[in-house]
Design a protein around this motif. Structure first.
Motif, PDB file in Angstrom:
ATOM      1  N   LEU A 115      -6.364  12.446  43.200  1.00 43.36           N
ATOM      2  CA  LEU A 115      -7.560  13.020  42.579  1.00 43.36           C
ATOM      3  C   LEU A 115      -8.579  11.902  42.361  1.00 43.36           C
ATOM      4  O   LEU A 115      -8.257  10.871  41.772  1.00 43.36           O
ATOM      5  CB  LEU A 115      -7.218  13.665  41.238  1.00 43.36           C
ATOM      6  N   GLU A 116      -9.784  12.152  42.829  1.00 45.56           N
ATOM      7  CA  GLU A 116     -10.895  11.210  42.631  1.00 45.56           C
ATOM      8  C   GLU A 116     -11.693  11.687  41.439  1.00 45.56           C
ATOM      9  O   GLU A 116     -12.185  12.824  41.440  1.00 45.56           O
ATOM     10  CB  GLU A 116     -11.818  11.323  43.846  1.00 45.56           C
ATOM     11  N   CYS A 117     -11.876  10.845  40.441  1.00 45.32           N
ATOM     12  CA  CYS A 117     -12.501  11.292  39.192  1.00 45.32           C
ATOM     13  C   CYS A 117     -13.704  10.433  38.811  1.00 45.32           C
ATOM     14  O   CYS A 117     -13.677   9.216  38.953  1.00 45.32           O
ATOM     15  CB  CYS A 117     -11.487  11.231  38.049  1.00 45.32           C
ATOM     16  N   ARG A 118     -14.720  11.111  38.288  1.00 45.25           N
ATOM     17  CA  ARG A 118     -15.896  10.431  37.733  1.00 45.25           C
ATOM     18  C   ARG A 118     -15.863  10.623  36.220  1.00 45.25           C
ATOM     19  O   ARG A 118     -15.728  11.759  35.734  1.00 45.25           O
ATOM     20  CB  ARG A 118     -17.176  11.043  38.302  1.00 45.25           C
ATOM     21  N   VAL A 119     -15.973   9.539  35.483  1.00 42.57           N
ATOM     22  CA  VAL A 119     -15.892   9.628  34.023  1.00 42.57           C
ATOM     23  C   VAL A 119     -17.075  10.419  33.473  1.00 42.57           C
ATOM     24  O   VAL A 119     -18.229  10.107  33.778  1.00 42.57           O
ATOM     25  CB  VAL A 119     -15.854   8.217  33.387  1.00 42.57           C
ATOM     26  N   VAL A 120     -16.795  11.454  32.686  1.00 46.12           N
ATOM     27  CA  VAL A 120     -17.869  12.232  32.058  1.00 46.12           C
ATOM     28  C   VAL A 120     -17.847  12.086  30.539  1.00 46.12           C
ATOM     29  O   VAL A 120     -18.793  12.474  29.853  1.00 46.12           O
ATOM     30  CB  VAL A 120     -17.804  13.735  32.442  1.00 46.12           C
ATOM     31  N   LYS A 121     -16.744  11.558  30.023  1.00 43.03           N
ATOM     32  CA  LYS A 121     -16.655  11.304  28.584  1.00 43.03           C
ATOM     33  C   LYS A 121     -15.614  10.210  28.361  1.00 43.03           C
ATOM     34  O   LYS A 121     -14.626  10.140  29.091  1.00 43.03           O
ATOM     35  CB  LYS A 121     -16.229  12.577  27.850  1.00 43.03           C
ATOM     36  N   GLU A 122     -15.845   9.386  27.374  1.00 47.34           N
ATOM     37  CA  GLU A 122     -14.834   8.374  27.048  1.00 47.34           C
ATOM     38  C   GLU A 122     -14.905   8.082  25.574  1.00 47.34           C
ATOM     39  O   GLU A 122     -15.952   8.252  24.944  1.00 47.34           O
ATOM     40  CB  GLU A 122     -15.052   7.099  27.855  1.00 47.34           C
ATOM     41  N   PHE A 123     -13.779   7.676  25.012  1.00 49.04           N
ATOM     42  CA  PHE A 123     -13.776   7.287  23.606  1.00 49.04           C
ATOM     43  C   PHE A 123     -12.581   6.391  23.315  1.00 49.04           C
ATOM     44  O   PHE A 123     -11.575   6.410  24.017  1.00 49.04           O
ATOM     45  CB  PHE A 123     -13.759   8.516  22.678  1.00 49.04           C
ATOM     46  N   SER A 124     -12.747   5.601  22.269  1.00 48.30           N
ATOM     47  CA  SER A 124     -11.643   4.778  21.795  1.00 48.30           C
ATOM     48  C   SER A 124     -10.985   5.521  20.648  1.00 48.30           C
ATOM     49  O   SER A 124     -11.660   6.137  19.815  1.00 48.30           O
ATOM     50  CB  SER A 124     -12.156   3.435  21.281  1.00 48.30           C
ATOM     51  N   ILE A 125      -9.670   5.475  20.623  1.00 48.89           N
ATOM     52  CA  ILE A 125      -8.954   6.049  19.485  1.00 48.89           C
ATOM     53  C   ILE A 125      -7.742   5.155  19.236  1.00 48.89           C
ATOM     54  O   ILE A 125      -6.974   4.892  20.156  1.00 48.89           O
ATOM     55  CB  ILE A 125      -8.585   7.536  19.719  1.00 48.89           C
ATOM     56  N   GLN A 126      -7.662   4.654  18.012  1.00 44.12           N
ATOM     57  CA  GLN A 126      -6.658   3.643  17.661  1.00 44.12           C
ATOM     58  C   GLN A 126      -6.756   2.505  18.674  1.00 44.12           C
ATOM     59  O   GLN A 126      -7.854   2.009  18.900  1.00 44.12           O
ATOM     60  CB  GLN A 126      -5.265   4.290  17.606  1.00 44.12           C
ATOM     61  N   HIS A 127      -5.659   2.146  19.333  1.00 45.72           N
ATOM     62  CA  HIS A 127      -5.718   1.025  20.281  1.00 45.72           C
ATOM     63  C   HIS A 127      -5.855   1.502  21.723  1.00 45.72           C
ATOM     64  O   HIS A 127      -5.638   0.756  22.659  1.00 45.72           O
ATOM     65  CB  HIS A 127      -4.468   0.158  20.126  1.00 45.72           C
ATOM     66  N   ARG A 128      -6.235   2.772  21.884  1.00 44.78           N
ATOM     67  CA  ARG A 128      -6.354   3.329  23.221  1.00 44.78           C
ATOM     68  C   ARG A 128      -7.805   3.525  23.648  1.00 44.78           C
ATOM     69  O   ARG A 128      -8.703   3.640  22.814  1.00 44.78           O
ATOM     70  CB  ARG A 128      -5.671   4.717  23.264  1.00 44.78           C
ATOM     71  N   HIS A 129      -8.011   3.604  24.951  1.00 44.42           N
ATOM     72  CA  HIS A 129      -9.278   4.049  25.489  1.00 44.42           C
ATOM     73  C   HIS A 129      -8.972   5.275  26.351  1.00 44.42           C
ATOM     74  O   HIS A 129      -8.138   5.208  27.251  1.00 44.42           O
ATOM     75  CB  HIS A 129      -9.936   2.945  26.318  1.00 44.42           C
ATOM     76  N   VAL A 130      -9.630   6.381  26.033  1.00 43.13           N
ATOM     77  CA  VAL A 130      -9.385   7.626  26.746  1.00 43.13           C
ATOM     78  C   VAL A 130     -10.578   7.925  27.652  1.00 43.13           C
ATOM     79  O   VAL A 130     -11.728   7.893  27.202  1.00 43.13           O
ATOM     80  CB  VAL A 130      -9.161   8.803  25.770  1.00 43.13           C
ATOM     81  N   PHE A 131     -10.294   8.163  28.923  1.00 43.92           N
ATOM     82  CA  PHE A 131     -11.333   8.541  29.879  1.00 43.92           C
ATOM     83  C   PHE A 131     -11.108   9.997  30.295  1.00 43.92           C
ATOM     84  O   PHE A 131     -10.013  10.349  30.739  1.00 43.92           O
ATOM     85  CB  PHE A 131     -11.256   7.668  31.131  1.00 43.92           C
ATOM     86  N   VAL A 132     -12.134  10.815  30.151  1.00 38.41           N
ATOM     87  CA  VAL A 132     -12.073  12.179  30.665  1.00 38.41           C
ATOM     88  C   VAL A 132     -12.906  12.189  31.937  1.00 38.41           C
ATOM     89  O   VAL A 132     -14.096  11.825  31.915  1.00 38.41           O
ATOM     90  CB  VAL A 132     -12.638  13.195  29.654  1.00 38.41           C
ATOM     91  N   GLY A 133     -12.291  12.566  33.036  1.00 40.11           N
ATOM     92  CA  GLY A 133     -12.994  12.549  34.315  1.00 40.11           C
ATOM     93  C   GLY A 133     -13.125  13.926  34.916  1.00 40.11           C
ATOM     94  O   GLY A 133     -12.251  14.783  34.743  1.00 40.11           O
ATOM     95  N   GLU A 134     -14.238  14.129  35.590  1.00 41.24           N
ATOM     96  CA  GLU A 134     -14.379  15.346  36.383  1.00 41.24           C
ATOM     97  C   GLU A 134     -13.841  15.028  37.776  1.00 41.24           C
ATOM     98  O   GLU A 134     -14.202  14.008  38.370  1.00 41.24           O
ATOM     99  CB  GLU A 134     -15.863  15.752  36.454  1.00 41.24           C
TER     100      GLU A 134
END
Lengths: 193, 193
Positions: A115-134
Motif C-alpha cells: 500500500l502506497e500512502c500519503r500522510v493526511v494527518k499526524e500526531f504525537s501521543i506519549q512517546h509515539r508518532h502516529v501517521f494516518v495515510g490515505e
C-alpha cells in the motif's frame, strides 16, 4: 471468572507489516504491528512508530510511506527488520524495492500486497508518532488477483499467507475461512423482524 | 508483475472486535475491524467508527469504551451486531455484560479478553470519528491465564480462537504458531556483526 491483567493493549490478532520510507536517500523498512484501517472510502491506514525511530524521520521528511505485508516465508528477515535499526544497518539491500505513484514510498516486491500512502494527518501521543495515510494505490501480485462477476478480486488470506502476531510474542499462520461478512448474522436478523 | 487495484485499504489480517459503550442507559455493541494498537506503555488502543454510529454517541457521552474479542463460536451473533444498528435493535440482551473500573464501559463475559478504555484523544477524519483510548484494565478469562517463570501469561491465539477478517469479506480462524518475536531474526543479526 475474569482475571485482571493490568493496562495491557492486548488486541489480537495483530498484522505484521513492513513500513517503508526513504531515509537519507535510501529505502528503509521497519517491522511493526501497530497498523490498521481507519476508513474505507477514502481509504485510511495508520502506522504508529517511536518518535525516535529511523523510519519516522523518513516519513516526516517526505510525507509518504508504504505498508508491505510479508508472507510467512519471509519470517526471519521480517523479524530481523524489527530487531535492528536503519541507523545501524543498511536495510535497502534486503529486498527488491520498487516505487509507485508517490515516488518516495519504497515498496517490497517480495510482499504480495503493498500500500502506497500519503500522510493526511499526524500526531504525537506519549512517546509515539502516529501517521494516518490515505492509500493512493494498492499494488498486488498478479498471481493473487482474479476476475469474479466482472470484478477484480484478491485471493483469500490462506494464499496471501500473512505473518500474524499477538502480544504473547508469538507469530502465527492464518487458518481456514469460516464465513462471509454480513451473511453469518442474517438468520438472527430475520428472527428479529 | 504487480497489478494496481486502486485506493483500497487492504490491511490484513484484521481483528474482529465488539466495541462496547453505554448508549442512552443501555449497553450497546458494534462489530468492527478498525481497531489496533497505538502504543504499549502506556497501552493505547484505537477504534474508528462512523460519525453517525449509535456507539459513537455513547463513547462521546461517557469518554469510555470497551473492546471485546469474540471467539469463533460467536460468529453469527458477532456478524449480526455488524448488520443491525443499536438505533433499531436493543443489543443489551445478546450477551452477559459486566462493568469494570470505569463503570460506563460494558464488557462481554462470553469474550475471553476484554479491554476497558478511557478516551485520551479523539478526532474526526472524513466521515469517521476515531477514539484513541488508554487501556485501564484488561480482563481475561482465568481459563486462559497461567503462570510461567513467576509471571502471569496469556494462552496462545489457537486457544483464544479469534474471528479474523480481511477485505475479501471473509472470516477466518487463526492457524498454528510459527515462531517467536525478536528471535527468528537473530541468526541474520549475528551474520551482520
Amino acid at each position: 471468572m475474569k482475571v485482571r491483567l493490568g493496562p495491557v493493549p492486548f488486541v489480537y490478532p495483530i498484522p505484521i507489516v513492513l513500513a517503508g520510507a526513504d531515509v537519507q536517500g535510501k529505502p528503509n523498512f521497519a517491522t511493526l504491528g501497530d497498523c490498521g484501517v481507519m476508513g474505507i472510502k477514502p481509504a485510511l491506514v495508520y502506522v504508529s512508530l517511536g518518535q525516535n525511530h529511523y523510519t519516522t524521520q523518513g516519513i516526516l521528511e517526505h510525507g509518504t510511506y508504504s505498508v508491505n505485508f510479508p508472507p510467512t516465508r519471509l519470517l526471519s528477515v521480517t523479524d530481523y527488520c524489527g530487531i535492528v535499526s536503519g541507523r545501524q544497518v543498511d536495510k535497502s539491500g534486503l529486498f527488491e524495492t520498487f516505487y509507485g505513484e508517490l515516488g518516495t514510498a519504497p515498496m517490497i516486491r517480495e510482499c504480495p500486497v503493498n500500500l502506497e500512502c500519503r500522510v493526511v494527518k499526524e500526531f504525537s501521543i506519549q512517546h509515539r508518532h502516529v501517521f494516518v495515510g490515505e492509500v493512493v494505490q494498492a499494488h498486488v501480485d498478479e498471481a493473487f488477483v482474479s476476475q469474479r462477476d466482472g470484478r477484480r478480486v484478491i485471493a483469500d488470506m490462506t494464499q496471501l499467507d500473512p505473518i500474524i502476531y499477538a502480544l504473547d510474542n508469538r507469530y502465527y499462520r492464518i487458518g481456514e475461512p469460516i464465513g462471509v461478512g454480513y451473511r453469518e448474522g442474517k438468520a438472527l436478523q430475520a428472527e428479529g423482524e
